[in-house]
Design an enzyme around this catalytic site. Structure first.
Site, PDB file in Angstrom:
ATOM      1  N   PHE A 184      70.116  41.406  46.532  1.00  0.00           N
ATOM      2  CA  PHE A 184      69.638  41.693  45.163  1.00  0.00           C
ATOM      3  C   PHE A 184      69.099  40.394  44.650  1.00  0.00           C
ATOM      4  O   PHE A 184      69.838  39.485  44.741  1.00  0.00           O
ATOM      5  CB  PHE A 184      70.353  42.664  44.153  1.00  0.00           C
ATOM      6  CG  PHE A 184      71.919  41.889  43.693  1.00  0.00           C
ATOM      7  CD1 PHE A 184      71.957  41.099  42.703  1.00  0.00           C
ATOM      8  CD2 PHE A 184      72.949  42.149  44.520  1.00  0.00           C
ATOM      9  CE1 PHE A 184      72.922  40.430  42.427  1.00  0.00           C
ATOM     10  CE2 PHE A 184      73.941  41.415  44.149  1.00  0.00           C
ATOM     11  CZ  PHE A 184      74.074  40.721  43.183  1.00  0.00           C
ATOM     12  N   CYS A 185      68.108  40.547  43.561  1.00  0.00           N
ATOM     13  CA  CYS A 185      67.891  39.375  42.944  1.00  0.00           C
ATOM     14  C   CYS A 185      67.280  39.800  41.583  1.00  0.00           C
ATOM     15  O   CYS A 185      67.343  40.749  41.323  1.00  0.00           O
ATOM     16  CB  CYS A 185      66.837  38.659  43.711  1.00  0.00           C
ATOM     17  SG  CYS A 185      65.157  39.536  44.170  1.00  0.00           S
ATOM     18  N   THR A 186      66.655  39.130  40.770  1.00  0.00           N
ATOM     19  CA  THR A 186      66.211  39.270  39.261  1.00  0.00           C
ATOM     20  C   THR A 186      65.096  40.411  39.416  1.00  0.00           C
ATOM     21  O   THR A 186      65.408  41.300  38.849  1.00  0.00           O
ATOM     22  CB  THR A 186      65.607  38.000  38.689  1.00  0.00           C
ATOM     23  OG1 THR A 186      66.612  37.036  38.646  1.00  0.00           O
ATOM     24  CG2 THR A 186      65.323  38.503  37.332  1.00  0.00           C
ATOM     25  N   ILE A 213      67.252  43.531  39.540  1.00  0.00           N
ATOM     26  CA  ILE A 213      68.252  43.751  38.722  1.00  0.00           C
ATOM     27  C   ILE A 213      67.531  44.225  37.245  1.00  0.00           C
ATOM     28  O   ILE A 213      68.109  45.171  36.538  1.00  0.00           O
ATOM     29  CB  ILE A 213      68.865  42.381  38.193  1.00  0.00           C
ATOM     30  CG1 ILE A 213      69.870  41.777  39.689  1.00  0.00           C
ATOM     31  CG2 ILE A 213      69.794  42.623  37.175  1.00  0.00           C
ATOM     32  CD1 ILE A 213      70.069  40.412  39.255  1.00  0.00           C
TER      33      ILE A 213
END
Length: 320
Positions: A184-186, A213
């Protein structure tokens, strides 16, 4: 729907798309943003577009229509949020080698990428025994908040991620096993590249959080959430929490890292000049320049002016 208390619409967007004439697209895009009063940063590269912009609903709509003409209407990933005032001071349209810099030749998310997992299904995936959960963001972002049980690669930049994975692969994935790897990332873009990279490295059972996110915090209620802390964002909001409400961090104007209340209480913190993270990274001469810059910004603010340029599209911004 417009909110009179939060009239500014923020659009975080990206799309991987073939843009061989990306340099020619820069000036018209910058001119449109400027004419509409839109501010933020957009990156153009041969592989597509990435960035975050803010303005009125009408202005953002016009810019997004223009972007869709460039990259196509299908698959443009856009996440919206609102703010009481513009979270950026100027508009920048930059030319890059990559819209998110990994530095690995041949990695193309348009052709091979991990399986998308919606925010409502994410908790079930990362709760499965044996799932390897990896936060693909940089160390200062992870320090602000992450999912419980996530591995922190402790990278300074996204360029370091491939080397980290290659060094840790045997420890993470035992020979002869095929565990699920969830990343996952922003906003989702770094995961497009990182899952494509893992697949190129022969790891097939790869998943990533669709919309990142930000979409998770927008859609998953706090009482059902596995997120801990806040999420760093690359604008004047600094961090956001559930519902994309503005968080509790401020920004160091010297190094652009997030600052907690504890950081701001440190003797190494000087507003506009230094923080505990960057104090030893800067010289006295640099801090003196930052101090003068901060003084000039304060004087401009007292006059009701902004101490930054309105738009940047010149050659110095290029990273080719």
């Amino acid at each position: 729907m417009q909110n009179p208390d939060e009239p500014i619409l923020i659009a975080a967007l990206y799309k991987f798309a073939a843009l061989p004439d990306y340099a020619d697209a820069r000036t018209p895009l910058a001119a449109l943003c400027c004419s509409q009063g839109v501010k933020g940063t957009l990156l153009l590269a041969p592989e597509g577009i990435n960035g975050t912009i803010a303005g009125t609903d009408t202005a953002i709509g016009r810019v997004l229509d223009h972007i869709r003409q460039l990259v196509g209407t299908a698959g443009l990933e856009v996440k919206f949020s609102r703010a009481a005032e513009l979270p950026f001071h100027r508009m920048k349209v930059r030319l890059k080698r990559e819209i998110v810099t990994m530095g690995e030749p041949g990695i193309d998310p348009r052709h091979s990428v991990g399986r998308y997992v919606s925010p409502v299904d994410w908790n079930a995936l990362i709760s499965e025994p044996g799932t390897i959960l990896i936060d693909t963001r940089n160390d200062y972002e992870v320090a602000v908040g992450t999912f419980e049980g996530a591995i922190n690669p402790q990278t300074k930049t996204f360029r370091e991620f491939p080397a980290w994975f290659r060094a840790e692969r045997e420890r993470l994935i035992a020979a002869g096993t095929e565990p699920k790897v969830a990343m996952f990332c922003t906003g989702g873009i770094r995961c497009e590249k990182s899952t494509a990279f893992l697949k190129a490295e022969g790891v097939d059972n790869v998943y990533h959080l669709q919309g990142g996110i930000l979409r998770y915090l927008e859609q998953v209620p706090p009482d059902q959430s596995k997120w801990q802390g806040e999420c760093f964002v690359f604008d004047e909001r600094v961090t956001v929490g559930h519902g994309l409400e503005r968080g509790n961090y401020e920004l160091c104007r010297a190094c652009r890292r997030p600052l907690s209340a504890e950081d701001r209480a440190s003797e190494l913190y000087e507003e506009g000049v230094s923080c505990p993270a960057c104090h030893d990274e800067r010289t006295d001469e640099q801090r003196a320049r930052y101090r003068e810059r901060h003084r000039q910004e304060a004087l401009a603010a007292a006059r009701g002016e902004t101490h930054v340029g309105a738009v940047q599209t010149h050659a110095a911004d290029r990273e080719l």
